[in-house]
Design a protein around this motif. Structure first.
Motif, PDB file in Angstrom:
ATOM      1  N   ILE A 191       0.836  -1.214   0.000  1.00 43.73           N
ATOM      2  CA  ILE A 191       0.000   0.000   0.000  1.00 43.73           C
ATOM      3  C   ILE A 191       0.862   1.252   0.000  1.00 43.73           C
ATOM      4  N   PHE A 192       0.487   2.232  -0.814  1.00 47.57           N
ATOM      5  CA  PHE A 192       1.098   3.560  -0.794  1.00 47.57           C
ATOM      6  C   PHE A 192       0.318   4.438   0.179  1.00 47.57           C
ATOM      7  N   PHE A 193       1.052   5.142   1.030  1.00 51.51           N
ATOM      8  CA  PHE A 193       0.427   6.082   1.969  1.00 51.51           C
ATOM      9  C   PHE A 193       0.925   7.475   1.612  1.00 51.51           C
ATOM     10  N   VAL A 194       0.001   8.390   1.296  1.00 50.06           N
ATOM     11  CA  VAL A 194       0.345   9.716   0.783  1.00 50.06           C
ATOM     12  C   VAL A 194      -0.008  10.774   1.817  1.00 50.06           C
ATOM     13  N   GLY A 195       0.976  11.623   2.171  1.00 53.51           N
ATOM     14  CA  GLY A 195       0.705  12.672   3.141  1.00 53.51           C
ATOM     15  C   GLY A 195       1.701  13.804   3.058  1.00 53.51           C
ATOM     16  N   ASP A 196       1.474  14.841   3.868  1.00 53.96           N
ATOM     17  CA  ASP A 196       2.273  16.066   3.756  1.00 53.96           C
ATOM     18  C   ASP A 196       3.048  16.413   5.017  1.00 53.96           C
ATOM     19  N   THR A 197       2.968  15.599   6.060  1.00 50.68           N
ATOM     20  CA  THR A 197       3.647  15.937   7.310  1.00 50.68           C
ATOM     21  C   THR A 197       4.414  14.742   7.852  1.00 50.68           C
ATOM     22  N   MET A 198       5.240  15.016   8.862  1.00 54.57           N
ATOM     23  CA  MET A 198       5.992  13.941   9.507  1.00 54.57           C
ATOM     24  C   MET A 198       5.044  12.917  10.128  1.00 54.57           C
ATOM     25  N   VAL A 199       3.884  13.368  10.582  1.00 55.66           N
ATOM     26  CA  VAL A 199       2.895  12.449  11.160  1.00 55.66           C
ATOM     27  C   VAL A 199       2.503  11.385  10.139  1.00 55.66           C
ATOM     28  N   ASP A 200       2.296  11.793   8.898  1.00 57.12           N
ATOM     29  CA  ASP A 200       1.918  10.844   7.851  1.00 57.12           C
ATOM     30  C   ASP A 200       3.057   9.894   7.508  1.00 57.12           C
ATOM     31  N   MET A 201       4.267  10.426   7.420  1.00 53.31           N
ATOM     32  CA  MET A 201       5.417   9.580   7.094  1.00 53.31           C
ATOM     33  C   MET A 201       5.658   8.567   8.215  1.00 53.31           C
ATOM     34  N   GLN A 202       5.536   9.010   9.453  1.00 56.68           N
ATOM     35  CA  GLN A 202       5.711   8.106  10.595  1.00 56.68           C
ATOM     36  C   GLN A 202       4.632   7.027  10.607  1.00 56.68           C
ATOM     37  N   THR A 203       3.413   7.407  10.262  1.00 56.34           N
ATOM     38  CA  THR A 203       2.319   6.445  10.185  1.00 56.34           C
ATOM     39  C   THR A 203       2.624   5.380   9.142  1.00 56.34           C
ATOM     40  N   ALA A 204       3.035   5.833   7.966  1.00 58.34           N
ATOM     41  CA  ALA A 204       3.333   4.900   6.876  1.00 58.34           C
ATOM     42  C   ALA A 204       4.433   3.929   7.259  1.00 58.34           C
ATOM     43  N   LYS A 205       5.500   4.447   7.830  1.00 56.87           N
ATOM     44  CA  LYS A 205       6.640   3.585   8.158  1.00 56.87           C
ATOM     45  C   LYS A 205       6.279   2.607   9.270  1.00 56.87           C
ATOM     46  N   SER A 206       5.531   3.076  10.265  1.00 57.25           N
ATOM     47  CA  SER A 206       5.138   2.188  11.368  1.00 57.25           C
ATOM     48  C   SER A 206       4.195   1.082  10.882  1.00 57.25           C
ATOM     49  N   ASP A 264       7.787  20.833   4.714  1.00 55.35           N
ATOM     50  CA  ASP A 264       8.822  20.869   3.674  1.00 55.35           C
ATOM     51  C   ASP A 264       9.465  19.508   3.456  1.00 55.35           C
ATOM     52  N   GLU A 265      10.326  19.453   2.436  1.00 48.73           N
ATOM     53  CA  GLU A 265      10.959  18.199   2.017  1.00 48.73           C
ATOM     54  C   GLU A 265      11.832  17.610   3.126  1.00 48.73           C
ATOM     55  N   GLU A 266      12.559  18.469   3.833  1.00 46.09           N
ATOM     56  CA  GLU A 266      13.448  17.980   4.886  1.00 46.09           C
ATOM     57  C   GLU A 266      12.664  17.207   5.954  1.00 46.09           C
ATOM     58  N   GLU A 267      11.546  17.763   6.385  1.00 47.75           N
ATOM     59  CA  GLU A 267      10.735  17.076   7.395  1.00 47.75           C
ATOM     60  C   GLU A 267      10.252  15.725   6.897  1.00 47.75           C
ATOM     61  N   LEU A 268       9.814  15.686   5.651  1.00 46.96           N
ATOM     62  CA  LEU A 268       9.281  14.447   5.094  1.00 46.96           C
ATOM     63  C   LEU A 268      10.362  13.376   4.977  1.00 46.96           C
ATOM     64  N   LEU A 269      11.523  13.756   4.466  1.00 50.14           N
ATOM     65  CA  LEU A 269      12.615  12.794   4.304  1.00 50.14           C
ATOM     66  C   LEU A 269      13.151  12.317   5.648  1.00 50.14           C
ATOM     67  N   THR A 270      13.273  13.250   6.585  1.00 49.61           N
ATOM     68  CA  THR A 270      13.780  12.906   7.914  1.00 49.61           C
ATOM     69  C   THR A 270      12.887  11.879   8.600  1.00 49.61           C
ATOM     70  N   ASN A 271      11.610  11.905   8.264  1.00 51.55           N
ATOM     71  CA  ASN A 271      10.656  11.017   8.923  1.00 51.55           C
ATOM     72  C   ASN A 271      10.248   9.822   8.064  1.00 51.55           C
ATOM     73  N   GLY A 272      11.064   9.526   7.043  1.00 46.58           N
ATOM     74  CA  GLY A 272      10.924   8.238   6.367  1.00 46.58           C
ATOM     75  C   GLY A 272      10.280   8.217   5.011  1.00 46.58           C
ATOM     76  N   ALA A 273      10.070   9.384   4.376  1.00 47.73           N
ATOM     77  CA  ALA A 273       9.452   9.365   3.048  1.00 47.73           C
ATOM     78  C   ALA A 273      10.288   8.523   2.084  1.00 47.73           C
ATOM     79  N   ASP A 274       9.634   7.593   1.395  1.00 47.51           N
ATOM     80  CA  ASP A 274      10.306   6.799   0.362  1.00 47.51           C
ATOM     81  C   ASP A 274      10.347   7.546  -0.954  1.00 47.51           C
ATOM     82  N   PHE A 275       9.376   8.426  -1.160  1.00 46.82           N
ATOM     83  CA  PHE A 275       9.270   9.211  -2.391  1.00 46.82           C
ATOM     84  C   PHE A 275       8.820  10.622  -2.027  1.00 46.82           C
TER      85      PHE A 275
END
Length: 218
Positions: free
Chosen positions: A164-179, A193-204
């Motif tokens: 499943i792909f999980f799409v979001g705009d904040t660290m909360v969403d990236m953390q949710t996806a990774k967990s 911003d991009e830094e927050e998303l990448l720092t919290n696990g964005a794959d894309f």
């Protein structure tokens, strides 16, 4: 039959819909009534994402719990009166959903916005797209970044989380996806911003909604 179909879970505010102006206007109206400092719209981009309780907490750091409770009550009354006219899908979202519909994707929403309002906005703005799982914040389910809401959607659809792909705009969403062991897509048109998303696990990372099509086809 939804099992075996490709699946995307979207966050709502800051991902599918631009709601920040209406949130800011309603909160500032409540703060003004109570002679409390108000904020610019851009400030609210860093207050939202974790539900209304955290929004109030962020706006009222250092205030008493009594004041916070009063503001929370006032904001819910102000914001929950109706669907707000300034809240609209981001440019390119409808085009993305048109393509995903053609591709026969399962579409779902998981938001920290109160559940009734999450459902109301999806029904109002996206009624033609067949979202089959739509969930906002509920008392019985921990809010994001706890992964249980996302995992529950995967279970309901009978799709492995890893697919499943999980799409979001904040660290909360990236953390949710990774967990939840889902594939995390961070969007740059939302609240962070991009830094927050990448720092919290964005794959894309994507800059425009249609860029999501390139990710899912890669």
């Amino acid at each position: 039959m939804v099992a075996g179909k490709k699946t995307i879970i979207f966050d709502l505010d800051g991902t599918l819909i631009d709601s920040i102006e209406d949130i800011a206007v309603c909160m500032n109206k409540v703060l003004e009534k109570l002679n409390l400092p108000i904020y610019e719209i851009k400030d609210y981009k860093y207050f939202v994402g974790s539900g209304v309780d955290v929004l109030v907490e962020n706006a009222l750091k250092g205030s008493s719990q009594e004041i916070k409770n009063e503001v929370l009550k006032g904001f819910k009354k102000e914001y929950d009166q109706k669907l707000h006219t300034n809240t609209k899908p981001y440019e390119g979202i409808y085009e993305l959903l048109d393509e995903l519909k053609k591709l026969n994707y399962n579409l779902a929403v998981l938001s920290n916005k109160p559940h009734d309002f999450t459902v109301a906005y999806v029904d109002y703005l996206f009624k033609d797209y067949g979202f089959i799982e739509v969930h906002g914040q509920k008392k019985e389910i921990p809010r994001k970044p706890d992964p249980i809401g996302a995992i529950n959607i995967a279970t309901a659809l009978n799709i492995p989380c890893e697919e499943i792909f999980f799409v979001g705009d904040t660290m909360v969403d990236m953390q949710t996806a990774k967990s939840a062991k889902m594939k995390a897509i961070g969007v740059l048109w939302g609240f962070r911003d991009e830094e927050e998303l990448l720092t919290n696990g964005a794959d894309f990372i994507v800059k425009h909604p249609l860029d999501i099509l390139k990710v899912i086809h890669s």
